[in-house]
Design an enzyme around this catalytic site. Structure first.
Site, mmCIF file in Angstrom:
data_model
loop_
_atom_site.group_PDB
_atom_site.id
_atom_site.type_symbol
_atom_site.label_atom_id
_atom_site.label_comp_id
_atom_site.label_asym_id
_atom_site.label_seq_id
_atom_site.Cartn_x
_atom_site.Cartn_y
_atom_site.Cartn_z
ATOM 1 C CG ASN A 1 21.838 -1.352 14.374
ATOM 2 O OD1 ASN A 1 22.739 -2.091 13.987
ATOM 3 N ND2 ASN A 1 20.990 -1.704 15.335
ATOM 4 C CB VAL A 2 22.644 2.984 9.033
ATOM 5 C CG1 VAL A 2 24.166 2.977 9.205
ATOM 6 C CG2 VAL A 2 22.183 1.798 8.188
ATOM 7 C CG ASP A 3 17.880 0.513 12.471
ATOM 8 O OD1 ASP A 3 18.002 -0.710 12.728
ATOM 9 O OD2 ASP A 3 17.972 1.393 13.340
ATOM 10 C CG HIS B 1 29.081 1.747 11.203
ATOM 11 N ND1 HIS B 1 28.931 0.393 11.413
ATOM 12 C CD2 HIS B 1 30.363 2.024 11.553
ATOM 13 C CE1 HIS B 1 30.071 -0.110 11.872
ATOM 14 N NE2 HIS B 1 30.958 0.856 11.962
ATOM 15 C CB CYS C 1 28.609 22.137 -1.665
ATOM 16 S SG CYS C 1 26.834 21.820 -1.641
ATOM 17 C CB CYS D 1 24.175 18.156 -3.753
ATOM 18 S SG CYS D 1 24.351 19.639 -2.734
ATOM 19 C CB CYS E 1 26.842 22.085 -5.720
ATOM 20 S SG CYS E 1 27.223 20.394 -5.235
ATOM 21 C CB SER F 1 28.168 -11.026 13.845
ATOM 22 O OG SER F 1 28.554 -9.903 13.052
#
Ligand code: BV8
Ligand code: ZN
Length: 258
Positions: free
Chosen positions: A95-97, A112, A124, A142, A145, A184
Site C-alpha cells: 500500500n502507498v496510502d 511500492h 537532483c 521539483c 531544479c 489479491s
C-alpha cells in the site's frame, strides 16, 4: 526444533489494498478501483506519465484527496500493537496510502512507495514529503531544479527499491508465521513472498473475505474482513501458551509416550 515462546517467534505480515478498504480507500481490483474508467495498471506506468503527466497527476491528486480523508481501522491499529508486543515483527506493505504509519507502525517495509512523497524526475535531490490536498499545481515541479516531479511510488514495469525488497525476502525466509492480509496476490514480486515463507517452513495465514490464488496453498484461511479478523486473531495468538500446538508448524517432537 524447540518451539519458541510466542513473544519471540518472528512474525511477518504482508498487506494489500484490502486492509484499507474498511477505512474507505478504494482497492485496485474492487468496483471502486476505477478512475475516469481507467484501470490503475493503465495509469501507474512510466509510459502513461511520459505520455500525459497532467492526467497521471490528476489521478494521484484524486487519490491523495480520498486517502487524506481516511483514518486507519482496527486492523492497522492491531498491527501497530503487534509491533509493540512482538520481539520480531516485519510489516511488509504494497500500500502507498500511509495508513500503517498513521496507526503507529514504524517497522514498515514499503514495497511500492508512498502517495505522500514526491521525487524529482531528474533525481537532483532525495524524495520529499508533500501532503498538500489538492496539490497547488498540476503537474508539481521539483523545488530544486524545476524539473517535473513524480509520485515516489513504484510503477508497473519499474523495479522495486532494492533495500525494501531484500528486507521483505529475508523476513519471509526467517519468519515462523506469516499473515497475508487483504491482497489479491496477483502482483509480482510481492505475491511470491508467502510462497517463499512456506518453502522455509513458516505457517501462512490468509485473511481475506474472498478467495485468492494463494487460498488453497496456505495453512489457514480466515474469510472475514481484516478489521474484524485481525484483532480476534491477535487476541487468540497472544493467549496461546503452547505455540507449537496451534500457530507454528507443529514442532518435531520426540515421540511422546502414548
Ligand atoms: C517489476 C504502486 C521488473 C503504484 C503498484 C505477467 C506475469 C507476472 C508478472 C508480470 C506480468 N507482466 C508484468 C508483470 C510484472 C508486474 C505485475 O505483477 N503485473 C501484474 C498486474 C500481472 N509487476 C511489476 O511491474 C513490478 N515491477 O516487475 O519490475 C523489473 C525488474 C528490473 C528492472 C526493470 C523492471 C512493479 C509492481 C508494482 C506496481 N505498483 N502500486 C500506485 O499505487 O499508484 S501495484 C498496486 O497494485 C498495489 O501496490 C498492489 O501491489 C496491487 C494491488 O493489489 P492488492 O493490494 O492486492 O489489491 P487488489 O485490489 O488487487 O485486491 C484487494 C484484495 O483485498 C482482494 O483480494 C479483496 O478480496 C480483499 N479485500 C477487500 N476488502 C477486504 C479485503 N481483505 C480484507 N479485508 C477487507 N475488508
Ligand atoms: Zn530536481
Amino acid at each position: 526444533m524447540q518451539s519458541l515462546p510466542h513473544h519471540n517467534r518472528s512474525l511477518a505480515v504482508l498487506t494489500g489494498a484490502g486492509i484499507s478498504a474498511e477505512s474507505g480507500v478504494p482497492t485496485f481490483r474492487g468496483p471502486t478501483g476505477l478512475w475516469r474508467n481507467y484501470h490503475p495498471e493503465e495509469l501507474a506506468t512510466p509510459h502513461a506519465f511520459r505520455r500525459d503527466p497532467e492526467l497521471v497527476w490528476a489521478w494521484y491528486d484524486w487519490r491523495r484527496g480520498l486517502v487524506g480523508a481516511c483514518r486507519p481501522n482496527a486492523a492497522h491499529h492491531t498491527l501497530a500493537d503487534m509491533e509493540q508486543h512482538s520481539a520480531c515483527l516485519t510489516l511488509i506493505t504494497q500500500n502507498v496510502d500511509g495508513l500503517h504509519q498513521l496507526a503507529g507502525s514504524s517497522q514498515l517495509v514499503e514495497l511500492h512507495g508512498n502517495l505522500w512523497r514526491l521525487r524529482c524526475t531528474r533525481g537532483c535531490r532525495p524524495p520529499w514529503e508533500d501532503r498538500a490536498v489538492p496539490l497547488p499545481a498540476i503537474p508539481p515541479r521539483c523545488p530544486g531544479c524545476g524539473a517535473l516531479a513524480r509520485p515516489d511510488v513504484v510503477w508497473f514495469g519499474e523495479p522495486l527499491p532494492a533495500a525494501a525488497l531484500e528486507a521483505a525476502w529475508s523476513a519471509a525466509r526467517r519468519c515462523q508465521v506469516m499473515l497475508v492480509i487483504g491482497t489479491s496476490a496477483l502482483v509480482q514480486p510481492p505475491a511470491s513472498l508467502p510462497l517463499l515463507a512456506m518453502e522455509h517452513g513458516a505457517r501462512v495465514v490468509e485473511i481475506n473475505p474472498d478467495p485468492t490464488p494463494l487460498s488453497e496453498r496456505v495453512d489457514e484461511v480466515i474469510r472475514q474482513p481484516a478489521a474484524a479478523a485481525l484483532p480476534a486473531w491477535w487476541r487468540k495468538y497472544r493467549r496461546t501458551t503452547d505455540p507449537g500446538l496451534s500457530w507454528a508448524k507443529p514442532a518435531v517432537r520426540p515421540e511422546e509416550p502414548a
